[in-house]
Scaffold this motif. Structure first.
Motif: not given
Length: 378
Positions: A66-77
């Protein structure tokens, strides 16, 4: 780490990922999407097509992707072989949805989280078609006072579209696995224990055991004493050939890396598209202790990648509380953990998936008959 109100789709420009992104955009035009993957050019192209999105470079094979990213959610596809994406999301308290882990990998990933205090839910939805089979199995189980046995049967069309990950499980066809049988975990061999099933399109064939996460989660969520998943292809020769190769031991002999191209040439020959069909039978008892079996069938004319994409969107809406219920608490959860049935049925019907055997109004069977295919809800 910079916080950003967005949904990060790891592998978002892949065969399933692109469909997930387009479905999200259709249903939630205001959600900002991060289309993530190693190929920034492909990610940017899809982001520009979707609008309200941008491409980001992300490599799940390296630590801290993610390297510093903070999204609201992560979806692993996309496969996360080192659990780097999963652990990065967990360590930063980001809600996480994964649809890629088959049972062995799922157990390994869950073991990684045993001693970690979770700050956000982790939704493992790698059961059949993004957890749709498990959700409908729960719906069928709720028609009974007590569910005792769940049988999920899958008809896989050789003409269907598929990505390389969708056949990964078949690379382990010679590997025994654990499943719940009569209340106990037992060692089960693939391509054994056949049953004859008639699928929604009228095709009748023998289906055989194979390993799916549904057999790991459904005994916990429904308390069924036996849960089995079986599969067949819509070509009798291909089904028979794979059964012969696995039961004769030939498949095990060619299981090393040296023979990977040979195995994949047998398993991975995607077509232009075909219907994907699922038959679910749940047997148990009524409130007055009478035996009863409820049958639910699912048919998606757009195929298994489309159904997986719908399952992913359904689970993302569950993760974010967009299905009319509160989001899950920080914990490991599954598609069959408190699914919102009305919402699931509406979503599937909206996108052309036929579910037979459940009433949209109350999720009870429209007909309680062990033999008949129940009326259509679409």
């Amino acid at each position: 780490m910079t916080t950003e109100k967005s949904i990060l789709l790891a592998g978002g420009y892949g065969l399933v990922g692109k469909q997930v992104a387009k479905l999200i955009r259709q249903r939630h035009p205001d959600l900002f999407l991060l289309i993530a993957g190693r190929n920034l050019k492909k990610a940017d192209a899809l982001a520009n097509e979707l609008g309200n999105a941008r491409g980001v470079q992300l490599d799940v094979t390296q630590p801290n992707p993610l390297k510093g990213k903070q999204p609201s959610a992560v979806v692993g596809l996309v496969n996360d072989p080192g659990d780097y994406l999963l652990l990065d999301a967990v360590n930063h308290g980001i809600p996480c949805l994964d649809v890629t882990r088959w049972p062995e990998r799922l157990r390994e990933s869950m073991a990684q989280l045993v001693d970690k205090p979770l700050q956000a839910p982790v939704l493992f939805a790698s059961g059949w078609m993004g957890g749709i089979a498990a959700v409908m199995a729960v719906a069928a189980a709720q028609t009974l006072a007590k569910a005792e046995r769940i049988d999920i049967s899958v008809l896989f069309s050789l003409k269907d579209k598929s990505g390389p990950n969708s056949v990964e499980y078949m690379d382990r066809l010679a590997t025994p696995f654990e499943a719940m049988v009569d209340g106990q975990l037992k060692r089960v061999f693939p391509y054994t224990d056949p049953r004859t099933i008639t699928f929604p399109g009228g095709y009748t064939t023998s289906v055989y055991r194979f390993d799916t996460p549904d057999q790991l989660t459904l005994p916990q969520t429904t308390e069924a004493r036996t849960v089995a998943a079986r599969i067949a292809f819509d070509d009798a020769f291909s089904t028979g050939l794979l059964r012969f190769l696995t039961r004769s031991g030939i498949w095990k002999l060619v299981s090393g890396e040296r023979f990977t191209p040979l195995r994949r040439s047998l398993l991975y020959n995607p077509g232009s598209g075909a219907s994907h069909e699922i038959h679910i039978a749940v047997a148990g008892k009524t409130a007055d202790n009478a035996p009863l079996q409820t049958i639910v069938t699912i048919a998606d004319p757009k195929g298994q990648t489309h159904l997986t994409a719908l399952g992913t969107v359904l689970q993302l809406e569950r993760l974010l509380g967009l299905d009319g219920a509160l989001p899950p608490s920080p914990a490991i959860v599954y598609p069959d953990t408190a699914p919102q049935m009305e919402h699931a049925l509406r979503l599937l019907a909206e996108f052309g998936v036929t579910v037979s055997g459940l009433s949209k109004a109350d999720n009870r069977p429209l007909q309680q008959n062990a033999e008949a295919v129940l009326p259509v809800c679409a």
